[in-house]
Design a protein around this motif. Sequence first.
Motif, PDB file in Angstrom:
ATOM      1  N   PRO A 169       0.722  -1.203  -0.137  1.00  0.00           N
ATOM      2  CA  PRO A 169      -0.028   0.004  -0.066  1.00  0.00           C
ATOM      3  C   PRO A 169       0.739   1.121  -0.051  1.00  0.00           C
ATOM      4  CG  PRO A 169      -0.373  -1.301   2.023  1.00  0.00           C
ATOM      5  CD  PRO A 169       0.582  -1.843   1.397  1.00  0.00           C
ATOM      6  N   VAL A 170       0.454   2.134  -0.771  1.00  0.00           N
ATOM      7  CA  VAL A 170       1.247   3.506  -0.748  1.00  0.00           C
ATOM      8  C   VAL A 170       1.110   4.104   0.337  1.00  0.00           C
ATOM      9  CG1 VAL A 170       1.522   3.417  -3.477  1.00  0.00           C
ATOM     10  CG2 VAL A 170      -0.327   4.805  -2.185  1.00  0.00           C
ATOM     11  N   ASP A 171       0.210   4.005   1.125  1.00  0.00           N
ATOM     12  CA  ASP A 171      -0.178   4.660   2.366  1.00  0.00           C
ATOM     13  C   ASP A 171       0.314   4.065   3.596  1.00  0.00           C
ATOM     14  OD1 ASP A 171      -2.143   2.894   2.062  1.00  0.00           O
ATOM     15  OD2 ASP A 171      -3.803   4.367   2.751  1.00  0.00           O
ATOM     16  N   ALA A 172       1.040   3.082   3.412  1.00  0.00           N
ATOM     17  CA  ALA A 172       1.437   2.288   4.447  1.00  0.00           C
ATOM     18  C   ALA A 172       2.177   3.024   5.600  1.00  0.00           C
ATOM     19  CB  ALA A 172       2.552   0.910   4.079  1.00  0.00           C
ATOM     20  N   ARG A 173       1.991   2.664   6.941  1.00  0.00           N
ATOM     21  CA  ARG A 173       2.462   3.200   8.004  1.00  0.00           C
ATOM     22  C   ARG A 173       3.891   2.697   8.216  1.00  0.00           C
ATOM     23  NH1 ARG A 173      -0.891   2.626  12.881  1.00  0.00           N
ATOM     24  NH2 ARG A 173       0.516   4.078  13.630  1.00  0.00           N
ATOM     25  N   ASP A 221       9.692 -12.239   6.923  1.00  0.00           N
ATOM     26  CA  ASP A 221       8.364 -12.734   7.240  1.00  0.00           C
ATOM     27  C   ASP A 221       8.227 -13.165   9.084  1.00  0.00           C
ATOM     28  OD1 ASP A 221       7.454 -12.110   4.999  1.00  0.00           O
ATOM     29  OD2 ASP A 221       7.539 -14.321   4.288  1.00  0.00           O
ATOM     30  N   GLU A 222       9.505 -13.807   9.425  1.00  0.00           N
ATOM     31  CA  GLU A 222       9.470 -14.313  10.810  1.00  0.00           C
ATOM     32  C   GLU A 222       9.528 -12.957  11.624  1.00  0.00           C
ATOM     33  OE1 GLU A 222      12.948 -16.822  11.221  1.00  0.00           O
ATOM     34  OE2 GLU A 222      12.200 -17.993   9.689  1.00  0.00           O
ATOM     35  N   CYS A 223      10.140 -12.114  11.502  1.00  0.00           N
ATOM     36  CA  CYS A 223      10.420 -10.938  12.259  1.00  0.00           C
ATOM     37  C   CYS A 223       8.960  -9.958  12.173  1.00  0.00           C
ATOM     38  CB  CYS A 223      11.601  -9.923  11.712  1.00  0.00           C
ATOM     39  SG  CYS A 223      13.254 -10.650  12.064  1.00  0.00           S
ATOM     40  N   LEU A 224       8.301  -9.893  11.161  1.00  0.00           N
ATOM     41  CA  LEU A 224       7.338  -9.310  11.267  1.00  0.00           C
ATOM     42  C   LEU A 224       6.044  -9.992  12.034  1.00  0.00           C
ATOM     43  CD1 LEU A 224       6.938  -8.092   7.312  1.00  0.00           C
ATOM     44  CD2 LEU A 224       7.437  -6.670   9.399  1.00  0.00           C
ATOM     45  N   HIS A 225       6.201 -11.234  12.119  1.00  0.00           N
ATOM     46  CA  HIS A 225       5.105 -12.159  12.498  1.00  0.00           C
ATOM     47  C   HIS A 225       5.460 -12.104  14.164  1.00  0.00           C
ATOM     48  CE1 HIS A 225       2.495 -15.543  13.720  1.00  0.00           C
ATOM     49  NE2 HIS A 225       3.726 -16.076  14.275  1.00  0.00           N
ATOM     50  N   GLU A 226       6.645 -11.955  14.473  1.00  0.00           N
ATOM     51  CA  GLU A 226       6.875 -11.836  15.905  1.00  0.00           C
ATOM     52  C   GLU A 226       6.460 -10.525  16.407  1.00  0.00           C
ATOM     53  OE1 GLU A 226      10.947 -12.920  17.117  1.00  0.00           O
ATOM     54  OE2 GLU A 226      10.926 -14.694  15.596  1.00  0.00           O
ATOM     55  N   ALA A 227       6.694  -9.610  15.518  1.00  0.00           N
ATOM     56  CA  ALA A 227       6.229  -8.053  15.985  1.00  0.00           C
ATOM     57  C   ALA A 227       4.793  -7.896  15.948  1.00  0.00           C
ATOM     58  CB  ALA A 227       6.960  -7.135  15.107  1.00  0.00           C
ATOM     59  N   GLY A 228       3.996  -8.913  15.418  1.00  0.00           N
ATOM     60  CA  GLY A 228       2.594  -8.708  15.281  1.00  0.00           C
ATOM     61  C   GLY A 228       2.257  -7.813  13.976  1.00  0.00           C
ATOM     62  N   ILE A 229       3.143  -7.762  12.998  1.00  0.00           N
ATOM     63  CA  ILE A 229       2.697  -6.781  11.828  1.00  0.00           C
ATOM     64  C   ILE A 229       2.838  -7.725  10.520  1.00  0.00           C
ATOM     65  CG2 ILE A 229       3.905  -5.005  10.066  1.00  0.00           C
ATOM     66  CD1 ILE A 229       5.783  -4.436  12.510  1.00  0.00           C
ATOM     67  N   ASP A 230       1.449  -7.370   9.996  1.00  0.00           N
ATOM     68  CA  ASP A 230       0.934  -7.967   8.728  1.00  0.00           C
ATOM     69  C   ASP A 230       1.735  -7.381   7.458  1.00  0.00           C
ATOM     70  OD1 ASP A 230      -0.458  -8.966   6.414  1.00  0.00           O
ATOM     71  OD2 ASP A 230      -2.315  -8.603   7.459  1.00  0.00           O
ATOM     72  N   ARG A 231       2.422  -8.525   6.831  1.00  0.00           N
ATOM     73  CA  ARG A 231       3.135  -7.997   6.029  1.00  0.00           C
ATOM     74  C   ARG A 231       2.615  -7.119   4.614  1.00  0.00           C
ATOM     75  NH1 ARG A 231       7.987 -11.219   2.514  1.00  0.00           N
ATOM     76  NH2 ARG A 231       7.575 -10.035   0.466  1.00  0.00           N
ATOM     77  N   SER A 232       1.320  -7.598   4.485  1.00  0.00           N
ATOM     78  CA  SER A 232       0.426  -6.793   3.520  1.00  0.00           C
ATOM     79  C   SER A 232       0.146  -5.597   3.701  1.00  0.00           C
ATOM     80  CB  SER A 232      -0.728  -7.731   3.176  1.00  0.00           C
ATOM     81  OG  SER A 232      -1.857  -7.514   4.328  1.00  0.00           O
ATOM     82  N   GLU A 233       0.373  -5.280   5.004  1.00  0.00           N
ATOM     83  CA  GLU A 233       0.154  -3.637   5.338  1.00  0.00           C
ATOM     84  C   GLU A 233       1.210  -2.889   5.052  1.00  0.00           C
ATOM     85  OE1 GLU A 233      -1.776  -3.873   9.123  1.00  0.00           O
ATOM     86  OE2 GLU A 233      -3.617  -4.760   8.353  1.00  0.00           O
TER      87      GLU A 233
END
Length: 83
Positions: free
Chosen positions: A35-39, A67-79
């Motif tokens: 997304p171009v407006d991703a946080r 992917d592992e790091c994003l999962h551990e941080a609770g961040i959805d890669r698609s966002e």
Amino acid sequence: HAEATTIASLRRQAERCERCDLYKDATQLVFGEGPVDARVVLVGEQPGDREDLAGRPFVGPAGRILDECLHEAGIDRSECYLT
């Protein structure tokens, strides 16, 4: 969106860019995605061989770690915007 137009314009420019030698060994452009407006925006150093072949960022070994790091941080890669 004005952002989407800007991103689309940058992509078109990058597709034919020859300002440095990186294009010589690449099979295709690996442009950012998401997304171009991703946080959250994640910027890698350069595409690896798997990214070059797929034409997508973070799909090789570094992508699995990401992917592992994003999962551990609770961040959805698609966002996230990845480039």
